[in-house]
Design a protein around this motif. Sequence first.
Motif, PDB file in Angstrom:
ATOM      1  N   GLN A  58       0.826  -1.202   0.000  1.00 60.34           N
ATOM      2  CA  GLN A  58       0.000   0.000   0.000  1.00 60.34           C
ATOM      3  C   GLN A  58       0.867   1.262   0.000  1.00 60.34           C
ATOM      4  O   GLN A  58       0.582   2.236  -0.697  1.00 60.34           O
ATOM      5  CB  GLN A  58      -0.920   0.013   1.231  1.00 60.34           C
ATOM      6  N   ILE A  59       1.944   1.230   0.788  1.00 56.37           N
ATOM      7  CA  ILE A  59       2.885   2.360   0.818  1.00 56.37           C
ATOM      8  C   ILE A  59       3.536   2.525  -0.549  1.00 56.37           C
ATOM      9  O   ILE A  59       3.679   3.646  -1.060  1.00 56.37           O
ATOM     10  CB  ILE A  59       3.945   2.143   1.919  1.00 56.37           C
ATOM     11  N   ILE A  60       3.941   1.406  -1.150  1.00 53.53           N
ATOM     12  CA  ILE A  60       4.554   1.448  -2.483  1.00 53.53           C
ATOM     13  C   ILE A  60       3.603   2.074  -3.497  1.00 53.53           C
ATOM     14  O   ILE A  60       4.010   2.906  -4.312  1.00 53.53           O
ATOM     15  CB  ILE A  60       4.951   0.021  -2.931  1.00 53.53           C
ATOM     16  N   ALA A  61       2.333   1.683  -3.429  1.00 54.51           N
ATOM     17  CA  ALA A  61       1.350   2.225  -4.370  1.00 54.51           C
ATOM     18  C   ALA A  61       1.272   3.740  -4.277  1.00 54.51           C
ATOM     19  O   ALA A  61       1.221   4.440  -5.299  1.00 54.51           O
ATOM     20  CB  ALA A  61      -0.024   1.598  -4.106  1.00 54.51           C
ATOM     21  N   THR A 107      10.797 -10.164  -3.492  1.00 57.65           N
ATOM     22  CA  THR A 107      10.125 -11.121  -2.631  1.00 57.65           C
ATOM     23  C   THR A 107      10.716 -12.504  -2.842  1.00 57.65           C
ATOM     24  O   THR A 107      11.011 -12.899  -3.968  1.00 57.65           O
ATOM     25  CB  THR A 107       8.610 -11.156  -2.905  1.00 57.65           C
ATOM     26  N   ALA A 108      10.894 -13.218  -1.756  1.00 54.61           N
ATOM     27  CA  ALA A 108      11.420 -14.577  -1.834  1.00 54.61           C
ATOM     28  C   ALA A 108      10.343 -15.603  -1.525  1.00 54.61           C
ATOM     29  O   ALA A 108      10.621 -16.802  -1.455  1.00 54.61           O
ATOM     30  CB  ALA A 108      12.587 -14.738  -0.853  1.00 54.61           C
ATOM     31  N   GLU A 109       9.096 -15.141  -1.356  1.00 52.95           N
ATOM     32  CA  GLU A 109       8.028 -16.058  -0.971  1.00 52.95           C
ATOM     33  C   GLU A 109       6.846 -16.048  -1.931  1.00 52.95           C
ATOM     34  O   GLU A 109       6.294 -17.100  -2.259  1.00 52.95           O
ATOM     35  CB  GLU A 109       7.535 -15.707   0.443  1.00 52.95           C
ATOM     36  N   ASP A 110       6.419 -14.883  -2.370  1.00 52.92           N
ATOM     37  CA  ASP A 110       5.189 -14.777  -3.153  1.00 52.92           C
ATOM     38  C   ASP A 110       5.456 -14.682  -4.649  1.00 52.92           C
ATOM     39  O   ASP A 110       6.473 -14.134  -5.087  1.00 52.92           O
ATOM     40  CB  ASP A 110       4.392 -13.539  -2.717  1.00 52.92           C
ATOM     41  N   GLY A 111       4.534 -15.216  -5.457  1.00 53.66           N
ATOM     42  CA  GLY A 111       4.636 -15.138  -6.899  1.00 53.66           C
ATOM     43  C   GLY A 111       4.341 -13.734  -7.390  1.00 53.66           C
ATOM     44  O   GLY A 111       3.443 -13.066  -6.881  1.00 53.66           O
ATOM     45  N   LEU A 112       5.082 -13.278  -8.399  1.00 51.48           N
ATOM     46  CA  LEU A 112       4.888 -11.931  -8.911  1.00 51.48           C
ATOM     47  C   LEU A 112       3.552 -11.791  -9.638  1.00 51.48           C
ATOM     48  O   LEU A 112       2.839 -10.807  -9.457  1.00 51.48           O
ATOM     49  CB  LEU A 112       6.037 -11.559  -9.861  1.00 51.48           C
ATOM     50  N   GLY A 113       3.226 -12.786 -10.469  1.00 50.92           N
ATOM     51  CA  GLY A 113       2.020 -12.681 -11.292  1.00 50.92           C
ATOM     52  C   GLY A 113       0.735 -13.013 -10.575  1.00 50.92           C
ATOM     53  O   GLY A 113      -0.309 -12.408 -10.850  1.00 50.92           O
ATOM     54  N   ASP A 114       0.783 -13.978  -9.659  1.00 48.49           N
ATOM     55  CA  ASP A 114      -0.471 -14.406  -9.026  1.00 48.49           C
ATOM     56  C   ASP A 114      -0.727 -13.763  -7.667  1.00 48.49           C
ATOM     57  O   ASP A 114      -1.824 -13.868  -7.116  1.00 48.49           O
ATOM     58  CB  ASP A 114      -0.506 -15.932  -8.883  1.00 48.49           C
ATOM     59  N   THR A 115       0.278 -13.101  -7.092  1.00 46.11           N
ATOM     60  CA  THR A 115       0.104 -12.521  -5.757  1.00 46.11           C
ATOM     61  C   THR A 115       0.473 -11.039  -5.702  1.00 46.11           C
ATOM     62  O   THR A 115      -0.352 -10.200  -5.341  1.00 46.11           O
ATOM     63  CB  THR A 115       0.938 -13.293  -4.715  1.00 46.11           C
ATOM     64  N   ILE A 116       1.719 -10.734  -6.044  1.00 49.86           N
ATOM     65  CA  ILE A 116       2.206  -9.368  -5.861  1.00 49.86           C
ATOM     66  C   ILE A 116       1.522  -8.366  -6.794  1.00 49.86           C
ATOM     67  O   ILE A 116       1.024  -7.327  -6.343  1.00 49.86           O
ATOM     68  CB  ILE A 116       3.736  -9.299  -6.047  1.00 49.86           C
ATOM     69  N   LEU A 120      -0.767  -5.081  -5.908  1.00 51.68           N
ATOM     70  CA  LEU A 120      -0.367  -3.734  -6.325  1.00 51.68           C
ATOM     71  C   LEU A 120      -1.495  -3.055  -7.100  1.00 51.68           C
ATOM     72  O   LEU A 120      -1.796  -1.877  -6.898  1.00 51.68           O
ATOM     73  CB  LEU A 120       0.893  -3.792  -7.187  1.00 51.68           C
ATOM     74  N   LEU A 121      -2.131  -3.809  -7.996  1.00 59.77           N
ATOM     75  CA  LEU A 121      -3.238  -3.257  -8.775  1.00 59.77           C
ATOM     76  C   LEU A 121      -4.404  -2.892  -7.860  1.00 59.77           C
ATOM     77  O   LEU A 121      -5.048  -1.855  -8.042  1.00 59.77           O
ATOM     78  CB  LEU A 121      -3.687  -4.254  -9.838  1.00 59.77           C
ATOM     79  N   ALA A 122      -4.682  -3.733  -6.879  1.00 61.23           N
ATOM     80  CA  ALA A 122      -5.768  -3.451  -5.935  1.00 61.23           C
ATOM     81  C   ALA A 122      -5.484  -2.189  -5.131  1.00 61.23           C
ATOM     82  O   ALA A 122      -6.409  -1.460  -4.756  1.00 61.23           O
ATOM     83  CB  ALA A 122      -5.968  -4.640  -4.998  1.00 61.23           C
ATOM     84  N   GLY A 124      -3.860   0.300  -6.335  1.00 58.72           N
ATOM     85  CA  GLY A 124      -3.813   1.424  -7.250  1.00 58.72           C
ATOM     86  C   GLY A 124      -2.414   1.863  -7.621  1.00 58.72           C
ATOM     87  O   GLY A 124      -2.194   3.023  -7.976  1.00 58.72           O
ATOM     88  N   ALA A 125      -1.442   0.965  -7.555  1.00 57.09           N
ATOM     89  CA  ALA A 125      -0.055   1.321  -7.842  1.00 57.09           C
ATOM     90  C   ALA A 125       0.174   1.542  -9.331  1.00 57.09           C
ATOM     91  O   ALA A 125      -0.511   0.960 -10.175  1.00 57.09           O
ATOM     92  CB  ALA A 125       0.878   0.216  -7.342  1.00 57.09           C
ATOM     93  N   ASP A 126       1.153   2.391  -9.652  1.00 56.97           N
ATOM     94  CA  ASP A 126       1.654   2.524 -11.015  1.00 56.97           C
ATOM     95  C   ASP A 126       2.727   1.450 -11.165  1.00 56.97           C
ATOM     96  O   ASP A 126       3.871   1.648 -10.766  1.00 56.97           O
ATOM     97  CB  ASP A 126       2.229   3.918 -11.238  1.00 56.97           C
ATOM     98  N   CYS A 127       2.355   0.300 -11.700  1.00 59.10           N
ATOM     99  CA  CYS A 127       3.256  -0.852 -11.747  1.00 59.10           C
ATOM    100  C   CYS A 127       4.485  -0.606 -12.607  1.00 59.10           C
ATOM    101  O   CYS A 127       5.482  -1.327 -12.472  1.00 59.10           O
ATOM    102  CB  CYS A 127       2.508  -2.091 -12.234  1.00 59.10           C
ATOM    103  N   SER A 128       4.441   0.404 -13.485  1.00 59.87           N
ATOM    104  CA  SER A 128       5.612   0.699 -14.305  1.00 59.87           C
ATOM    105  C   SER A 128       6.754   1.252 -13.458  1.00 59.87           C
ATOM    106  O   SER A 128       7.906   1.300 -13.905  1.00 59.87           O
ATOM    107  CB  SER A 128       5.253   1.711 -15.403  1.00 59.87           C
ATOM    108  N   ARG A 129       6.446   1.662 -12.234  1.00 58.20           N
ATOM    109  CA  ARG A 129       7.466   2.208 -11.338  1.00 58.20           C
ATOM    110  C   ARG A 129       7.909   1.199 -10.270  1.00 58.20           C
ATOM    111  O   ARG A 129       8.666   1.546  -9.375  1.00 58.20           O
ATOM    112  CB  ARG A 129       6.964   3.485 -10.676  1.00 58.20           C
TER     113      ARG A 129
END
Length: 350
Positions: A58-61, A107-116, A120-122, A124-129
């Motif tokens: 959330q902070i990252i977003a 992250t060493a635990e969670d999948g990028l596509g199915d979790t992270i 991030l989208l939820a 509202g993050a700008d994922c390009s950053r």
Amino acid sequence: MENKKAEWKRSEPELKLINMESVKVEQIEWLLYPFIPFGKVTIIQGDPGEGKTTMVLQIIAKLTRGEPILLNKKSQKEAQQDSEENLKQEVLSQDNPIQPVNVIYQTAEDGLGDTIKPRLLAAGADCSRVLVIDDREQPLTMLDVRLEEAIMQTKARMVVLDPIQGFLGTDVDMHRANEIRPLMKRMAVLAEKYHCAIILIGHMNKNSNGKSSYRGFRSIDFQAAARSVLIVGRLKDEPETRVMCHVKSSLAPEGKSVAFRLGKETGFQWIGEYDISADDLLSGDARGQKSRIAKEFLLDILADGGMAQKKIEEEASKQGIKKKTLRNAKQELEIDSVKRGNQWFWILSE
């Protein structure tokens, strides 16, 4: 023999002294005051599943959009009421950049596509950053040169390693101070050199003592090297409510605990300051008990109709209920504030 002496002398470091008179005083810049400083290492720890990663995402977003991390959620009417009631509601402040910034998240635990990414989208993050170092062929460690190269290339203002245990390296023993110190020193050097905030997320140990000082990482050198240490946990009687507590702050007074709600229906929502210590949070029942007592008190005292706020606060004080706890209970019970003459009255919602 002479050759050995000459070689020994050459290997001795040259003495260099720094006169403190020549040292310039530097102001600390904050990503989130007083919790996360730029140019330093911050540790966020807690039991698995307590919301550490979700909170950081959330902070990252917010950072990727250049928006304030914590907002005062009050409406204009509520703010006016508080002003007239002489309540000093503190605004959670920060000095985060006005412009959107890049973030490195490992992250060493969670999948990028199915979790992270879904998280991030939820948020509202700008994922390009949000950048990730591809370490599928060779796992990343805290001493890896790719970490510094990535910071240089992306100019990231925040770097997250989640969890820290996944980036120590296979040969590092968390119990050995001589193995942990070089890793934490490296993190501190990178943070200061590139003026970025480095956040290390970690799972706490299972010490049943409950004391925050005994439930951190196995080596005290982790916390010793960090300038700020935070603990995230959930309230026993309110499982959707999570709290972030300050347990170490070397650069500013410790911040007041801040709560957020994490629910299946409502998602992530910042609540605001909460009256609870780290040790009480870890013990699992202190905050729930205080909240429950405050709610029962309000329901009882307002059962026969509205009452002046000042009178309610006086009666609550006699029972050892703090104003902040009382206001949290008022908010959770959705009690109305109505002005009658020169006084504010609290009334149970119909």
